[in-house]
Write a protein that holds these residues in place. Structure first.
Motif, short mmCIF file in Angstrom:
data_model
loop_
_atom_site.label_atom_id
_atom_site.label_comp_id
_atom_site.label_asym_id
_atom_site.label_seq_id
_atom_site.Cartn_x
_atom_site.Cartn_y
_atom_site.Cartn_z
N UNK A 1 -7.52 25.61 25.71
CA UNK A 1 -6.80 24.61 26.48
C UNK A 1 -6.41 25.20 27.82
N UNK A 2 -6.82 24.51 28.88
CA UNK A 2 -6.47 24.99 30.21
C UNK A 2 -5.01 24.69 30.49
N UNK A 3 -4.34 25.63 31.12
CA UNK A 3 -2.93 25.46 31.44
C UNK A 3 -2.72 25.69 32.93
N UNK A 4 -1.80 24.91 33.48
CA UNK A 4 -1.52 24.95 34.91
C UNK A 4 -0.07 25.30 35.15
N UNK A 5 0.18 25.89 36.30
CA UNK A 5 1.55 26.16 36.72
C UNK A 5 1.74 25.54 38.09
N UNK A 6 2.66 24.58 38.17
CA UNK A 6 2.97 23.93 39.42
C UNK A 6 4.28 24.50 39.97
N UNK A 7 4.36 24.61 41.28
CA UNK A 7 5.58 25.12 41.91
C UNK A 7 5.71 24.55 43.31
N UNK A 8 6.88 24.76 43.91
CA UNK A 8 7.09 24.37 45.29
C UNK A 8 7.96 23.14 45.48
N UNK A 9 8.34 22.49 44.39
CA UNK A 9 9.19 21.32 44.51
C UNK A 9 10.60 21.68 44.92
N UNK A 10 11.39 20.65 45.17
CA UNK A 10 12.77 20.86 45.56
C UNK A 10 13.39 19.60 46.10
N UNK A 11 14.58 19.76 46.64
CA UNK A 11 15.31 18.65 47.25
C UNK A 11 15.07 18.68 48.76
N UNK A 12 14.66 17.56 49.29
CA UNK A 12 14.37 17.48 50.72
C UNK A 12 14.87 16.14 51.25
N UNK A 13 15.26 16.12 52.49
CA UNK A 13 15.71 14.88 53.11
C UNK A 13 14.52 14.01 53.49
N UNK A 14 14.71 12.72 53.60
CA UNK A 14 13.62 11.86 54.07
C UNK A 14 13.09 12.35 55.41
N UNK A 15 11.76 12.34 55.53
CA UNK A 15 11.12 12.88 56.72
C UNK A 15 10.77 14.34 56.63
N UNK A 16 11.24 15.01 55.60
CA UNK A 16 10.98 16.43 55.44
C UNK A 16 9.61 16.73 54.86
N UNK A 17 9.36 18.02 54.65
CA UNK A 17 8.07 18.48 54.17
C UNK A 17 8.24 19.47 53.02
N UNK A 18 7.24 19.50 52.15
CA UNK A 18 7.15 20.48 51.09
C UNK A 18 5.68 20.82 50.88
N UNK A 19 5.41 22.01 50.35
CA UNK A 19 4.07 22.36 49.95
C UNK A 19 4.09 22.75 48.47
N UNK A 20 3.37 22.00 47.69
CA UNK A 20 3.27 22.28 46.26
C UNK A 20 2.05 23.17 46.00
N UNK A 21 2.19 24.03 44.99
CA UNK A 21 1.09 24.91 44.59
C UNK A 21 0.73 24.69 43.14
N UNK A 22 -0.54 24.81 42.85
CA UNK A 22 -1.06 24.66 41.49
C UNK A 22 -1.95 25.86 41.21
#
Length: 124
Positions: A1-22
């Motif tokens: 079974x393949x398993x993934x790890x996601x990261x990079x989320x958080x709390x951000x204000x409208x208009x902001x940016x985030x980069x998620x990683x997998x």
């Protein structure tokens, strides 16, 4: 079974940016079509973006076009989701998984079980 790890989320204000990683420690992402999905509270999983393995074409759901960018770094065995101009309606847990339709099926087709995901909260 393949398993993934996601990261990079958080709390951000409208208009902001985030980069998620997998990433995964068990297999090579470069050999697979990969999609990002999200699940907002009380809703079903929604396909957000997809990158094909054959030609690295990228696909996006209409609501994120022009704001999100999916990409790969094969040397790091990682797929990213760069998110700009975030909106409250983007609030969700984001997941990555292998995709089974070369990104052509409406809403994409998840092949593997969901991991823990990463929570994105867009709020002022």
């Amino acid at each position: 079974q393949r398993q993934f790890v996601e990261s990079g989320g958080g709390l951000v204000q409208p208009g902001g940016s985030l980069r998620l990683s997998c990433t995964s420690s068990g297999f090579t992402l470069a050999y697979y079509t990969i999609a990002w999905f999200r699940q907002a509270p009380g809703k079903e999983h929604e396909g957000v973006s997809c990158i094909s393995v054959s030609d690295e074409r990228t696909f996006y759901v209409d609501s994120v076009k022009g704001r999100f960018t999916i990409s790969r770094d094969n040397a790091k065995n990682t797929v990213y989701l760069q998110m700009h101009d975030l909106k409250p309606e983007d609030t969700a847990v984001y997941y990555c998984t292998t995709e089974g339709s070369s990104c052509l099926r409406y809403g994409y087709y998840a092949l593997d079980d969901w991991g823990k995901g990463t929570l994105v909260t867009v709020s002022s």
